[in-house]
Design an enzyme around this catalytic site. Structure first.
Site, PDB file in Angstrom:
ATOM      1  CB  ILE A  61      78.127  32.164  48.761  1.00 47.58           C
ATOM      2  CG1 ILE A  61      77.126  32.661  47.728  1.00 47.58           C
ATOM      3  CG2 ILE A  61      78.749  30.820  48.396  1.00 47.58           C
ATOM      4  CD1 ILE A  61      77.755  33.099  46.413  1.00 47.58           C
ATOM      5  CB  CYS A  62      73.331  30.280  51.069  1.00 45.89           C
ATOM      6  SG  CYS A  62      72.380  31.783  51.306  1.00 45.89           S
ATOM      7  CD  GLN A  63      70.231  28.899  44.813  1.00 46.02           C
ATOM      8  OE1 GLN A  63      71.061  28.010  45.000  1.00 46.02           O
ATOM      9  NE2 GLN A  63      70.045  29.438  43.627  1.00 46.02           N
ATOM     10  CG  LEU A  89      75.559  30.159  44.224  1.00 45.85           C
ATOM     11  CD1 LEU A  89      75.469  28.650  44.082  1.00 45.85           C
ATOM     12  CD2 LEU A  89      76.740  30.671  43.448  1.00 45.85           C
TER      13      LEU A  89
END
Length: 98
Positions: A61-63, A89
């Site tokens: 996961i990242c932004q 996110l």
């Protein structure tokens, strides 16, 4: 590349313990992250990926989903089982973020 929406991932993570790798930079991670996730910034991935357990499935996961997609491509090419969390996110339910 395997992918899950942030909502599908949230439901899965709510019912079982998963290996979650957050590839954002340390300052982004410190500002809020999924409980139990491990911070391995994309900028350090090529140097540190071997520390990940190759026998486990990892959720990346990242932004927003772009960096995690690049991380998934890299890790898949090195024999890891990975799934990209689409939307990152920003799409993840707020109650799941510390």
């Amino acid at each position: 590349m395997n992918e899950l929406s942030a909502n599908e991932f949230y439901e899965k993570a709510s019912s079982q313990t998963l290996s979650v790798i957050d590839v954002r930079e340390p300052d982004e991670f410190a500002a809020g992250h999924i409980a139990g996730s491990f911070n391995l910034p994309l900028s350090q991935l090529a140097d540190r990926y071997a520390m990940l357990d190759q026998t486990k499935a990892h959720y990346i996961i990242c932004q927003k989903g772009g960096r995690s997609a690049r991380a998934c491509e890299f890790l898949e090419n090195h024999g890891y089982q990975v799934t990209n969390v689409q939307g990152g996110l920003e799409a993840y339910p707020a109650e799941g973020i510390d």
